[in-house]
Design an enzyme around this catalytic site. Structure first.
Site, PDB file in Angstrom:
ATOM      1  CB  THR A  80      47.112  88.015  80.098  1.00 16.41           C
ATOM      2  OG1 THR A  80      47.255  87.460  78.876  1.00 16.41           O
ATOM      3  CG2 THR A  80      48.512  88.379  80.546  1.00 16.41           C
TER       4      THR A  80
ATOM      5  CE  LYS B 213      49.586  91.388  84.908  1.00 16.68           C
ATOM      6  NZ  LYS B 213      49.507  91.021  83.426  1.00 16.68           N
TER       7      LYS B 213
ATOM      8  CD  GLU C 234      45.704  95.553  77.685  1.00 12.80           C
ATOM      9  OE1 GLU C 234      46.841  95.354  78.137  1.00 12.80           O
ATOM     10  OE2 GLU C 234      45.328  95.148  76.578  1.00 12.80           O
TER      11      GLU C 234
ATOM     12  CG  ASN D 298      46.418  95.384  73.486  1.00 17.61           C
ATOM     13  OD1 ASN D 298      47.162  94.602  74.029  1.00 17.61           O
ATOM     14  ND2 ASN D 298      45.292  95.806  74.050  1.00 17.61           N
TER      15      ASN D 298
ATOM     16  CB  THR E 129      51.661  94.397  82.573  1.00 20.66           C
ATOM     17  OG1 THR E 129      50.367  93.772  82.550  1.00 20.66           O
ATOM     18  CG2 THR E 129      52.709  93.361  82.925  1.00 20.66           C
TER      19      THR E 129
END
Length: 409
Positions: free
Chosen positions: A196, A185, A282, A404, A159
């Site tokens: 996640t 991932k 991220e 985000n 993602t």
């Protein structure tokens, strides 16, 4: 044992990562869930394989998590179908029906029982899957799955990941090469007790489902449950394993003399993949490790290591190359473990910054230079026992907020 672990391609006949072990094929395709980019992948074993799985502890659980729990209980897997771009979570009865349809279409295309197919999804929560595109993608993936498909599979499951996360290890057992490979991932909503993240491991070892399940649980506690990026535990997290026995050894179990060698290689793969997730958090610029020693118990060490790695104040200090050891000691103190402040020593890499719970003179410029590097290792000695644990995370940057703040757009 570690010297017997090799991490190169096993042979020209095999792939890498998810298809490195004998008897596995994979591929990733563009089904149309995302506007562009690969978004659906499949990994297939040539024969039925022993199955194991661990799943998110979030009480809000996607349909695929509930479906796979029953699949793993049966102890047999032969295929895993994965989509990215849509989590199929919080989608009610329609989401459950869609997960079952993904399972059924895959099984039909491969000519195997539906109960031998696992389903995984990742992406935006609360949006129904575009099932016409998904089914078309599954049919294409089943036709195209090949040993060479490891890279497209690794791409299709991502993602917000900025890189592919694959690894493998081989060991010699009974004079034969046994391989463990995998692809994962994850880069956001990552927190201990699964993250996640989706993780898929394959091995050509012969292992019973019960022993494989116990090994996965033990290894997860040293790897995937020891990473954090932002403190969020997702609705879809899972790690699935298939062991198809194609290496040709006898059945491996804890009683087998080579079990420690296999178990170590399995853990090496899991730890590498877990660290690759933490490093790719991220917006992150570096991997951060918290190594806690001198604890009364492993559980105490784990709690403290995870508290350090999960502290936003520690993470921002690392990003800013600020040798603020007080934030580390603060995290040690609120981890919920009985410690003695006057026994705690702290290092940044090999630079001692605190002794017996108090600051000591150190070279601020050397510490800053160290924190600008990658990885950053924070070492803490509690001075209370012999137990130790390591947690993995990343720094917290401005880009995390940017990513985000507009995830759905």
């Amino acid at each position: 044992m570690e010297q017997q672990v090799q991490t190169q391609v096993v042979s020209q006949m095999n792939g890498f990562g998810i298809t490195a072990a004998k008897g596995f094929r994979a591929v990733g395709v563009h089904a149309g869930i995302k506007k562009e980019h690969l978004d659906l992948g499949i990994v297939v074993s040539d024969v039925p394989a022993a199955a194991a799985g661990v799943f998110t502890l979030n009480r809000v659980r996607a349909a695929c998590v509930q479906l796979n729990e029953s699949v793993v209980q049966n102890g047999i897997l032969q295929a895993i179908v994965v989509n990215s771009g849509n989590a199929n979570a919080c989608t009610g009865a329609k989401g459950w029906e869609d997960a079952q349809t993904m399972q059924a279409v895959t099984a039909d295309q491969l000519g195997i029982p539906a109960a031998h197919v696992a389903v995984a999804s990742t992406g935006v929560i609360g949006v129904e899957l575009p099932m016409e595109q998904v089914q078309t993608g599954i049919k294409a993936a089943c036709r195209e799955a090949a040993v060479e498909g490891f890279e497209t599979f690794a791409k299709a499951i991502t993602t917000t990941d900025t890189c592919l996360k694959q690894y493998q290890a081989t060991v010699n057992i009974e004079g034969k090469q046994v391989t463990i490979g995998g692809a994962v991932k994850g880069s956001g909503m990552i927190h201990p007790n699964m993250a996640t993240m989706l993780g898929f491991l394959t091995t050509d070892a012969a292992v019973g489902a019960a022993d494989l399940q116990q090994l996965l649980r033990d290894v997860t506690n040293e790897s995937f449950n020891m990473i954090t990026v932002d403190g969020d535990t997702s609705t879809n997290d899972m790690v699935l394993v298939m062991a198809n026995g194609q290496a040709g050894t006898s059945l491996l179990s804890p009683e087998h003399p080579d079990w420690p060698v296999f178990a170590q290689a399995f853990q090496d793969v899991a730890v590498y993949l877990a660290k690759s997730i933490a490093r790719d958090g991220e917006g992150a610029t570096k991997l951060v490790e918290a190594r806690v020693h001198g604890a009364k118990s492993v559980e105490d060490a784990r709690k403290i290591a995870k508290a350090i790695i999960g502290s936003n104040l520690v993470k921002t200090a690392v990003y800013g190359a600020d040798a603020n050891w007080g934030r580390i000691l603060c995290a040690v103190g609120y981890a919920g473990v009985d410690i003695v402040q006057e026994s705690v020593d702290i290092w940044l890499g090999n630079i001692p910054v605190a002794k017996k719970g108090m600051g000591i003179p150190f070279d601020e410029e050397a510490a800053k230079e160290y924190l600008l590097g990658d990885p950053v290792v924070i070492k803490v000695d509690l001075g209370l026992g012999e137990a130790a644990a390591t947690a993995y995370g990343c720094d917290l940057t401005y880009d995390y907020v940017k990513i985000n703040a507009s995830y759905r757009s």
